[in-house]
Structures are given as C-alpha cells and as structure tokens.
Write a protein that holds these residues in place. Structure first.
Motif, PDB file in Angstrom:
ATOM      1  N   GLN A 162       0.830  -1.210   0.000  1.00 49.33           N
ATOM      2  CA  GLN A 162       0.000   0.000   0.000  1.00 49.33           C
ATOM      3  C   GLN A 162       0.862   1.257   0.000  1.00 49.33           C
ATOM      4  O   GLN A 162       0.567   2.208  -0.712  1.00 49.33           O
ATOM      5  CB  GLN A 162      -0.944   0.010   1.209  1.00 49.33           C
ATOM      6  CG  GLN A 162      -2.156  -0.845   1.054  1.00 49.33           C
ATOM      7  CD  GLN A 162      -3.119  -0.269   0.024  1.00 49.33           C
ATOM      8  OE1 GLN A 162      -3.277   0.935  -0.113  1.00 49.33           O
ATOM      9  NE2 GLN A 162      -3.765  -1.154  -0.707  1.00 49.33           N
ATOM     10  N   GLU A 192     -11.865   7.766   2.506  1.00 46.15           N
ATOM     11  CA  GLU A 192     -11.768   6.403   1.982  1.00 46.15           C
ATOM     12  C   GLU A 192     -10.344   6.169   1.486  1.00 46.15           C
ATOM     13  O   GLU A 192     -10.010   6.527   0.359  1.00 46.15           O
ATOM     14  CB  GLU A 192     -12.774   6.191   0.841  1.00 46.15           C
ATOM     15  CG  GLU A 192     -12.721   4.823   0.211  1.00 46.15           C
ATOM     16  CD  GLU A 192     -12.885   3.697   1.210  1.00 46.15           C
ATOM     17  OE1 GLU A 192     -11.953   2.888   1.335  1.00 46.15           O
ATOM     18  OE2 GLU A 192     -13.936   3.638   1.878  1.00 46.15           O
ATOM     19  N   SER A 219      -8.793   3.767   0.324  1.00 45.89           N
ATOM     20  CA  SER A 219      -8.614   2.894  -0.840  1.00 45.89           C
ATOM     21  C   SER A 219      -8.937   3.612  -2.146  1.00 45.89           C
ATOM     22  O   SER A 219      -8.777   3.037  -3.218  1.00 45.89           O
ATOM     23  CB  SER A 219      -9.517   1.669  -0.728  1.00 45.89           C
ATOM     24  OG  SER A 219      -9.187   0.919   0.404  1.00 45.89           O
ATOM     25  N   TRP A 220      -9.402   4.852  -2.077  1.00 46.50           N
ATOM     26  CA  TRP A 220      -9.860   5.593  -3.250  1.00 46.50           C
ATOM     27  C   TRP A 220      -8.879   6.717  -3.561  1.00 46.50           C
ATOM     28  O   TRP A 220      -8.562   7.526  -2.696  1.00 46.50           O
ATOM     29  CB  TRP A 220     -11.248   6.165  -2.978  1.00 46.50           C
ATOM     30  CG  TRP A 220     -11.932   6.654  -4.202  1.00 46.50           C
ATOM     31  CD1 TRP A 220     -11.962   7.937  -4.656  1.00 46.50           C
ATOM     32  CD2 TRP A 220     -12.661   5.885  -5.143  1.00 46.50           C
ATOM     33  NE1 TRP A 220     -12.685   7.999  -5.821  1.00 46.50           N
ATOM     34  CE2 TRP A 220     -13.124   6.759  -6.140  1.00 46.50           C
ATOM     35  CE3 TRP A 220     -12.981   4.532  -5.236  1.00 46.50           C
ATOM     36  CZ2 TRP A 220     -13.880   6.326  -7.220  1.00 46.50           C
ATOM     37  CZ3 TRP A 220     -13.729   4.102  -6.299  1.00 46.50           C
ATOM     38  CH2 TRP A 220     -14.179   4.998  -7.283  1.00 46.50           C
ATOM     39  N   LEU A 235      -9.750   2.790  -7.478  1.00 46.81           N
ATOM     40  CA  LEU A 235     -10.058   2.093  -6.241  1.00 46.81           C
ATOM     41  C   LEU A 235      -9.094   0.933  -6.113  1.00 46.81           C
ATOM     42  O   LEU A 235      -8.897   0.177  -7.070  1.00 46.81           O
ATOM     43  CB  LEU A 235     -11.506   1.573  -6.260  1.00 46.81           C
ATOM     44  CG  LEU A 235     -11.926   0.720  -5.069  1.00 46.81           C
ATOM     45  CD1 LEU A 235     -11.995   1.572  -3.801  1.00 46.81           C
ATOM     46  CD2 LEU A 235     -13.262   0.064  -5.334  1.00 46.81           C
ATOM     47  N   TYR A 283      -8.066  -2.474  -3.866  1.00 47.29           N
ATOM     48  CA  TYR A 283      -8.399  -3.447  -2.831  1.00 47.29           C
ATOM     49  C   TYR A 283      -7.352  -4.541  -2.916  1.00 47.29           C
ATOM     50  O   TYR A 283      -7.317  -5.305  -3.878  1.00 47.29           O
ATOM     51  CB  TYR A 283      -9.805  -4.017  -3.004  1.00 47.29           C
ATOM     52  CG  TYR A 283     -10.175  -4.941  -1.872  1.00 47.29           C
ATOM     53  CD1 TYR A 283     -10.595  -4.426  -0.654  1.00 47.29           C
ATOM     54  CD2 TYR A 283     -10.053  -6.306  -2.009  1.00 47.29           C
ATOM     55  CE1 TYR A 283     -10.912  -5.260   0.400  1.00 47.29           C
ATOM     56  CE2 TYR A 283     -10.371  -7.141  -0.957  1.00 47.29           C
ATOM     57  CZ  TYR A 283     -10.796  -6.620   0.241  1.00 47.29           C
ATOM     58  OH  TYR A 283     -11.087  -7.455   1.288  1.00 47.29           O
ATOM     59  N   VAL A 284      -6.479  -4.602  -1.938  1.00 46.86           N
ATOM     60  CA  VAL A 284      -5.328  -5.504  -1.874  1.00 46.86           C
ATOM     61  C   VAL A 284      -4.505  -5.312  -3.155  1.00 46.86           C
ATOM     62  O   VAL A 284      -3.737  -4.375  -3.234  1.00 46.86           O
ATOM     63  CB  VAL A 284      -5.754  -6.967  -1.646  1.00 46.86           C
ATOM     64  CG1 VAL A 284      -4.531  -7.857  -1.477  1.00 46.86           C
ATOM     65  CG2 VAL A 284      -6.663  -7.092  -0.429  1.00 46.86           C
ATOM     66  N   ASP A 331      -6.124  -5.679  -6.359  1.00 44.22           N
ATOM     67  CA  ASP A 331      -7.090  -5.446  -7.435  1.00 44.22           C
ATOM     68  C   ASP A 331      -7.304  -3.945  -7.594  1.00 44.22           C
ATOM     69  O   ASP A 331      -7.412  -3.223  -6.604  1.00 44.22           O
ATOM     70  CB  ASP A 331      -8.436  -6.107  -7.121  1.00 44.22           C
ATOM     71  CG  ASP A 331      -8.357  -7.619  -7.165  1.00 44.22           C
ATOM     72  OD1 ASP A 331      -7.482  -8.149  -7.868  1.00 44.22           O
ATOM     73  OD2 ASP A 331      -9.177  -8.271  -6.503  1.00 44.22           O
ATOM     74  N   LEU A 341     -13.646  -8.481  -7.197  1.00 45.05           N
ATOM     75  CA  LEU A 341     -13.860  -9.074  -5.880  1.00 45.05           C
ATOM     76  C   LEU A 341     -14.977 -10.117  -5.895  1.00 45.05           C
ATOM     77  O   LEU A 341     -15.769 -10.222  -4.975  1.00 45.05           O
ATOM     78  CB  LEU A 341     -14.161  -7.988  -4.839  1.00 45.05           C
ATOM     79  CG  LEU A 341     -13.138  -6.866  -4.742  1.00 45.05           C
ATOM     80  CD1 LEU A 341     -13.609  -5.802  -3.782  1.00 45.05           C
ATOM     81  CD2 LEU A 341     -11.784  -7.400  -4.346  1.00 45.05           C
TER      82      LEU A 341
END
Length: 105
Positions: free
Chosen positions: A18, A36, A38-39, A51, A53-54, A56, A95
């Motif tokens: 990250q 947020e 992740s955004w 966006l 996520y891990v 993705d 996801l």
C-alpha cells in the motif's frame, strides 16, 4: 519462492505494498481521499478515479483519462487488464462480483 515469500509470507507485506502503490500514485498526481483510503482521485481536468483493494484495481472515468493513468501505472508495475467496460452490456468482475456496463454508465 523468495519473491512469493516476500509478497505473501511477510507480515508487513500488505502495508508495504500500500505504501509503495500510494507513493506511485502520488508521483502520478493522484491523492488519497481521507474519508476512503482505498480511493485515489486526481485534481483538475483529469476525471479518472482509482479504487484499490489488496492488489485489485478499478479505474473509472473518461476513456482518455483512464487509458493515460493505466499507461503510467504499467510503466512501473506489471498490470494485467482483466476487463474493459467500454460499451453497454460489457461485463467484468471485481472481488467476485459481476459488473455490467449499462446505458447510464
């Protein structure tokens, strides 16, 4: 084995990934939203959003902005494009959920 261990077997791997990815996006003039984490979004005329996520990624926005951002990311990372939702009816997955492009976008 060593690469796999470094990516998945190390306790701090998710945080390091990250941090690395956030630094890359900062260099590409993207900022992380405080509400947020992740955004990521861009300021100014660029209308692309990302966006995370891990490992993705979901890129949204105007086609030219998304393609420009994807090209910049691909210079630094090995990225596999799984789906492009360019026309109504195009399908993809994120996801484990199916995503379908509609007439409204």
């Amino acid at each position: 084995y060593l690469v796999r261990k470094a990516l998945y077997g190390y306790r701090w791997a998710p945080r390091l990934w990250q941090n690395h990815f956030a630094a890359l996006l900062t260099r590409l003039a993207r900022r992380r939203l405080q509400s947020e984490p992740s955004w990521f979004t861009a300021d100014g005329r660029d209308q692309s959003h990302l966006l995370v996520y891990v490992h993705d990624l979901l890129l949204t926005g105007r086609k030219r902005d998304v393609e420009a951002l994807a090209a910049q990311i691909q210079k630094d990372l090995d990225v596999k494009v799984v789906a492009r939702l360019e026309a109504p009816g195009d399908k993809g997955a994120l996801l484990g959920k199916e995503i379908v492009r509609t007439e409204a976008g």
